[in-house]
Design an enzyme around this catalytic site. Structure first.
Site, PDB file in Angstrom:
ATOM      1  N   HIS A  68      40.060  32.792  29.675  1.00 10.76           N
ATOM      2  CA  HIS A  68      40.871  33.882  30.232  1.00 10.76           C
ATOM      3  C   HIS A  68      41.927  34.367  29.241  1.00 10.76           C
ATOM      4  O   HIS A  68      42.947  34.913  29.655  1.00 10.76           O
ATOM      5  CB  HIS A  68      41.585  33.436  31.520  1.00 10.76           C
ATOM      6  CG  HIS A  68      40.706  33.322  32.725  1.00 10.76           C
ATOM      7  ND1 HIS A  68      39.775  32.327  32.867  1.00 10.76           N
ATOM      8  CD2 HIS A  68      40.611  34.073  33.839  1.00 10.76           C
ATOM      9  CE1 HIS A  68      39.155  32.464  34.034  1.00 10.76           C
ATOM     10  NE2 HIS A  68      39.638  33.523  34.640  1.00 10.76           N
ATOM     11  N   GLU A 121      30.017  41.290  37.780  1.00 12.88           N
ATOM     12  CA  GLU A 121      30.462  42.151  36.682  1.00 12.88           C
ATOM     13  C   GLU A 121      29.374  43.082  36.149  1.00 12.88           C
ATOM     14  O   GLU A 121      29.653  44.221  35.778  1.00 12.88           O
ATOM     15  CB  GLU A 121      31.055  41.298  35.550  1.00 12.88           C
ATOM     16  CG  GLU A 121      32.458  40.786  35.841  1.00 12.88           C
ATOM     17  CD  GLU A 121      32.489  39.528  36.701  1.00 12.88           C
ATOM     18  OE1 GLU A 121      31.392  38.991  36.994  1.00 12.88           O
ATOM     19  OE2 GLU A 121      33.580  39.082  37.077  1.00 12.88           O
TER      20      GLU A 121
END
Lengths: 336, 321
Positions: free
Chosen positions: A140, A71
């Site tokens: 999440h 990321e």
């Protein structure tokens, strides 16, 4: 004009902008998917939620760029590419992954222009998925817009429906500043009328979804639908709630909120993130500092609790602010 | 690639400019003229210059907190740099960046970066632009041995190999990340080997030898330009000074501090070019005097320039303001 889902609206915005401007590229994990797989196919995913499906077929793997799971490199590469002439749309699959790339956003993307005395621009978009409701548990499911909103130099966009999603994403791609575009995972199947042609919705202009004179309800993203359900519920008692969707938290359309509060004297804010230093707290502070004399009742903040997002469906339902809680809050402010 | 006499003069000019600039910054800092903190590049001049001689303004570099040398090697304006470090109007970043954030995108200088390991992801982004727009440009990430241990560096190296990006990672191993030695902090004790493990050529080079750096960087930049993907150079180049100006360097032995200047890239260069009669010492002395005068002018101008105006505080946060 046709009915389209939130997912289709976002896909259409990306497709139209990529067709219009060769500098627009998509960067992320499995934005196509299938690279290096034994099946030898591309577009195996088209994004983990299928949002970028079909784009690699139209624009090729050099513009729909599948990356390793890295990321920091994804976001930083988008920043550096934006500084040097591309208009990247980077995907941070789940906003929770902010933890592994935050430096590239808040120390790099957000500050390049200011640190360099206005000599650089960073026309990038970071698309990311927010929100609870799919039992995706603590890592999440978060709704982290307050963190981005806190950072000077970033713009933060939270579409609550398909129409806004397309217009705001096109605006985001054409904007010359770094834009955080937060898609709620519970909204991908939401359907609205969405024009086929490209259109833009300016940032910092709230949408008054429902007119009303009795109470102002401010809500964002998926919470707009919770607020509307509550508004329908109190309407049965003759209460007319004004539901405002700011659409962007940075910039924030303070005027529309303050004008509504001046009219109603009552404010309820619905926010899916925990309450401390949240957007709910921010808008409450706005009202008490700039509209104190208009207020006829204490401001109500309906938020998630100060906890991580739980997994069990029974607990997750308790975590997410619901229409009943908003309805009760509306009734409380009307009794004051 | 052979260096012509003009190339040699240019190489020396850039190295000498860095040295003179840094020595003047040291004096100005110690006399209280420069706010904040500064990290001097003295001792590492051959690294930045040996690499940047291969680059044009169209090529991009990312730099570090120890970035003055990279800026100068890449062609940033000296007067503008000095103004910036003094925090004055007219500085390259309007006085809003300072020593650790000097940038000049028109020169392909994407910015000094005060986050250790901050620039490799950005630099591969510049390389992605070059690849996508087929500009033929390359991008160079300058980083230190300290940044070689950061995850951002690993991610950027792997991404560069996967996407075959035109990028060169130049790791300046000056022996210390702040006050901690490389022999302690680099678990593998071999930065180049670790870079090679990502699947790219990686070489160790004497970073005090302009000729060695120039040759190795030439190969790496050419590979990137020709679409053969990334490379890494590990340049050994001890810093003469501390991590920051004022660092008492308690972590370095008296012997090391006495001997570190034996590997002075400017002296080594001077000996080589005069012994081989490519340049004579008069020519080099003339360059020294010219640069000294230029630095004098830059420092005097910076010391008397106005500070930024109060309205600059809330400018350039976004494109709109």
């Amino acid at each position: 004009m046709a009915k389209k889902t939130y997912r289709q609206a976002i896909n259409e915005a990306l497709r139209q902008e990529m067709a219009r401007d060769a500098d627009v590229v998509i960067i992320g994990e499995d934005v196509a998917g299938g690279q290096g797989g034994s099946a030898g196919v591309l577009d195996a995913y088209g994004g983990v939620m299928g949002v970028t499906k079909g784009l690699v077929g139209m624009f090729g793997p050099e513009r729909v760029i599948d990356t390793p799971i890295s990321e920091s490199a994804i976001i930083g590469m988008a920043v550096g590419a934006a500084n040097t002439g591309l208009r990247p749309v980077a995907e941070l699959m789940f906003v929770d992954f902010l933890g592994v790339c935050f430096d590239q956003l808040f120390n790099q993307a957000a500050k390049v222009r200011y640190m360099f005395g206005g000599k650089a621009k960073t026309p990038m978009v970071m698309r990311s998925m927010i929100g609870a409701g799919l039992c995706a548990a603590a890592q999440h499911s978060q709704t982290l817009h307050p963190i981005f909103t806190h950072v000077p130099g970033l713009k933060v966009v939270m579409p609550s429906g398909a129409y806004d999603a397309k217009g705001l994403l096109i605006e985001a791609i054409r904007d010359d500043d770094p834009v955080i575009f937060l898609e709620h995972k519970a909204l991908y199947e939401q359907i609205e009328e969405v024009p086929d042609e490209p259109y833009m919705i300016p940032f910092g202009e709230a949408n008054i979804i429902l007119d009303g004179g009795d109470v102002t309800v401010v809500a964002l993203s998926n919470m707009v639908h919770v607020a509307l359900a509550a508004a329908r519920s109190v309407a049965k008692d003759g209460v007319r709630a004004e539901v405002i969707d700011p659409r962007t938290t940075s910039p924030l359309d303070e005027d529309t909120i303050l004008e509504s509060v001046a009219k109603t004297g009552r404010l309820v804010i619905v926010d899916e993130s925990p309450p401390r230093c949240s957007l709910a707290a921010d808008i409450a502070a706005l009202a008490v500092t700039k509209a104190f004399r208009d207020l006829k009742a204490p401001v109500e903040m309906i938020t998630a609790p100060h906890t991580p997002v739980p997994f069990a469906p029974s607990l997750e339902r308790l975590y997410i602010p619901g229409a009943d809680a908003v309805t009760q809050a509306v009734r409380r402010v009307l009794q004051s | 690639m052979q260096l012509s006499r003009d190339d040699l003069k240019e190489a020396y000019r850039r190295m000498r400019t860095i040295r003179a600039f840094e020595e003047r910054v040291k004096i100005a800092f110690e006399s209280g003229q420069i706010p904040g903190f500064v990290h001097l590049y003295v001792g590492q001049e051959a690294a930045a210059v040996g690499v940047c001689l291969h680059l044009s303004d169209a090529d991009a570099i990312g730099s570090t907190h120890r970035g003055h040398g990279h800026c100068i090697a890449k062609g940033c304006d000296i007067a503008g740099m000095m103004l910036e470090i003094f925090g004055r109007q007219g500085g390259l970043c309007g006085g809003k960046g300072g020593s650790m954030h000097i940038a000049d995108l028109a020169k392909g200088m994407l910015g000094a970066n005060a986050i250790v390991g901050g620039n490799p992801p950005l630099v591969i982004g510049a390389a992605l632009t070059a690849k996508t727009k087929r500009t033929g440009a390359v991008a160079v990430s300058f980083l230190g041995d300290g940044a070689s241990n950061q995850g951002t560096t690993f991610e950027a190296m792997n991404m560069a190999v996967v996407l075959k990006l035109p990028v060169v990672f130049v790791i300046e191993n000056n022996g210390y990340g702040e006050g901690t030695g490389v022999s302690y902090a680099v678990g593998a004790h071999d930065i180049a080997a670790r870079a090679a493990a990502f699947g790219m050529p990686a070489h160790k080079v004497d970073g005090t030898d302009l000729f060695a750096v120039h040759e190795a960087a030439g190969d790496a930049v050419r590979a990137a330009r020709e679409g053969r993907g990334p490379s890494t150079l590990e340049l050994h180049c001890p810093r003469f000074h501390g991590h920051f100006l004022g660092d008492p360097q308690a972590y370095r032995s008296a012997e090391e501090l006495q001997t570190v200047r034996q590997h002075d890239p400017l002296s080594l260069f001077r000996i080589k070019v005069t012994e081989s009669r490519l340049l004579d010492s008069h020519q080099l002395d003339a360059i020294d005097a010219e640069i000294e005068a230029m630095i004098d002018r830059a420092a005097a101008a910076a010391a008397s320039a106005p500070f930024p105006s109060p309205s600059d505080l809330i400018k350039d946060v976004y494109v709109s303001y």
